[in-house]
Design a protein around this motif. Sequence first.
Motif, PDB file in Angstrom:
ATOM      1  N   GLU A 124       5.414  32.997  21.346  1.00  0.00           N
ATOM      2  CA  GLU A 124       6.294  32.566  22.335  1.00  0.00           C
ATOM      3  C   GLU A 124       6.563  31.248  22.485  1.00  0.00           C
ATOM      4  O   GLU A 124       5.802  30.458  21.908  1.00  0.00           O
ATOM      5  CB  GLU A 124       5.443  32.910  23.842  1.00  0.00           C
ATOM      6  CG  GLU A 124       5.306  34.592  23.950  1.00  0.00           C
ATOM      7  CD  GLU A 124       4.493  35.062  25.270  1.00  0.00           C
ATOM      8  OE1 GLU A 124       4.841  36.064  25.555  1.00  0.00           O
ATOM      9  OE2 GLU A 124       3.918  34.051  26.221  1.00  0.00           O
ATOM     10  N   THR A 157      10.920  36.185  20.722  1.00  0.00           N
ATOM     11  CA  THR A 157      11.734  36.564  21.815  1.00  0.00           C
ATOM     12  C   THR A 157      11.700  36.345  23.049  1.00  0.00           C
ATOM     13  O   THR A 157      12.244  36.922  23.882  1.00  0.00           O
ATOM     14  CB  THR A 157      11.802  38.204  21.250  1.00  0.00           C
ATOM     15  OG1 THR A 157       9.944  38.290  21.656  1.00  0.00           O
ATOM     16  CG2 THR A 157      12.016  38.721  20.027  1.00  0.00           C
ATOM     17  N   ALA A 158      10.934  35.401  23.348  1.00  0.00           N
ATOM     18  CA  ALA A 158      10.459  34.902  24.869  1.00  0.00           C
ATOM     19  C   ALA A 158      10.158  33.567  25.103  1.00  0.00           C
ATOM     20  O   ALA A 158       9.385  33.067  24.224  1.00  0.00           O
ATOM     21  CB  ALA A 158       9.487  35.896  25.538  1.00  0.00           C
ATOM     22  N   THR A 172       9.705  30.295  27.915  1.00  0.00           N
ATOM     23  CA  THR A 172       9.760  30.232  29.440  1.00  0.00           C
ATOM     24  C   THR A 172       9.783  28.775  29.656  1.00  0.00           C
ATOM     25  O   THR A 172       9.975  27.933  28.763  1.00  0.00           O
ATOM     26  CB  THR A 172       8.227  30.477  29.933  1.00  0.00           C
ATOM     27  OG1 THR A 172       8.061  30.518  31.290  1.00  0.00           O
ATOM     28  CG2 THR A 172       7.245  29.760  29.177  1.00  0.00           C
ATOM     29  N   TRP A 192      12.062  32.836  32.585  1.00  0.00           N
ATOM     30  CA  TRP A 192      11.820  33.446  31.535  1.00  0.00           C
ATOM     31  C   TRP A 192      13.210  33.765  30.699  1.00  0.00           C
ATOM     32  O   TRP A 192      14.038  34.116  31.678  1.00  0.00           O
ATOM     33  CB  TRP A 192      10.822  34.384  31.255  1.00  0.00           C
ATOM     34  CG  TRP A 192       9.575  34.219  31.406  1.00  0.00           C
ATOM     35  CD1 TRP A 192       8.718  34.100  32.449  1.00  0.00           C
ATOM     36  CD2 TRP A 192       8.623  34.210  30.327  1.00  0.00           C
ATOM     37  NE1 TRP A 192       7.352  33.621  32.231  1.00  0.00           N
ATOM     38  CE2 TRP A 192       7.414  33.864  30.778  1.00  0.00           C
ATOM     39  CE3 TRP A 192       8.769  33.940  29.066  1.00  0.00           C
ATOM     40  CZ2 TRP A 192       6.113  33.510  29.984  1.00  0.00           C
ATOM     41  CZ3 TRP A 192       7.418  33.996  28.177  1.00  0.00           C
ATOM     42  CH2 TRP A 192       6.369  33.643  28.741  1.00  0.00           C
ATOM     43  N   ARG A 194      14.088  36.479  27.908  1.00  0.00           N
ATOM     44  CA  ARG A 194      13.453  37.573  26.914  1.00  0.00           C
ATOM     45  C   ARG A 194      14.496  38.268  26.457  1.00  0.00           C
ATOM     46  O   ARG A 194      15.458  38.575  27.023  1.00  0.00           O
ATOM     47  CB  ARG A 194      12.493  38.597  28.011  1.00  0.00           C
ATOM     48  CG  ARG A 194      11.478  37.763  28.674  1.00  0.00           C
ATOM     49  CD  ARG A 194      10.660  38.570  29.784  1.00  0.00           C
ATOM     50  NE  ARG A 194       9.952  38.219  30.642  1.00  0.00           N
ATOM     51  CZ  ARG A 194       8.650  37.668  30.519  1.00  0.00           C
ATOM     52  NH1 ARG A 194       8.060  37.921  29.399  1.00  0.00           N
ATOM     53  NH2 ARG A 194       8.049  37.198  31.468  1.00  0.00           N
ATOM     54  N   GLU A 195      14.318  38.344  25.125  1.00  0.00           N
ATOM     55  CA  GLU A 195      15.285  39.443  24.297  1.00  0.00           C
ATOM     56  C   GLU A 195      14.639  40.664  23.976  1.00  0.00           C
ATOM     57  O   GLU A 195      13.346  40.616  23.679  1.00  0.00           O
ATOM     58  CB  GLU A 195      15.659  38.472  23.201  1.00  0.00           C
ATOM     59  CG  GLU A 195      16.650  37.431  23.525  1.00  0.00           C
ATOM     60  CD  GLU A 195      17.098  36.668  22.259  1.00  0.00           C
ATOM     61  OE1 GLU A 195      17.723  37.380  21.201  1.00  0.00           O
ATOM     62  OE2 GLU A 195      17.723  35.404  22.385  1.00  0.00           O
TER      63      GLU A 195
END
Length: 147
Positions: A65, A100-101, A103, A143, A145-146
């Motif tokens: 992440e 994929t994320a 923050t 966030w 996010r994909e």
Amino acid sequence: MVTVRRAGMEDLPALNHLETVCFSLPWSDNTLREMLESPLDTVWAAVTPNRRTAAYLDYREVAGEGELMRVCVDPAFRGRHFGRMMVETMLREAKRRGVTAVTLEVRASNAPALRLYENCGFRREAVRKDYYDSPKEDAIIMWRREG
């Protein structure tokens, strides 16, 4: 033409300057050194043709992440899309690395930053009450996010 490149220890004086002009509680020289030396962090600098550092971004990746740790744009260069350029560079690199994320936290009153992050696909998900000092203020947790 502004160049976005990886920052190194030679950029430390410019990053210190940006910290002092951008934040009420700037990161210390030691914190910036640790950031530049950390294997978890990637730091980019936006440099003008006359070699002035207009902006920098610190991105940290842990356990797949990403976290946008810091974006600094010199007040003299605001409104010229340097922040967006830096965030888009970070997001491309994160995607290339399979993240994929991502923050971040931002002051609740920082409308330009909130707009930038929302335009880059980040969504508000939570609030940390009284997270910031000088002045005391909430942090908005966002966030992107994909998948």
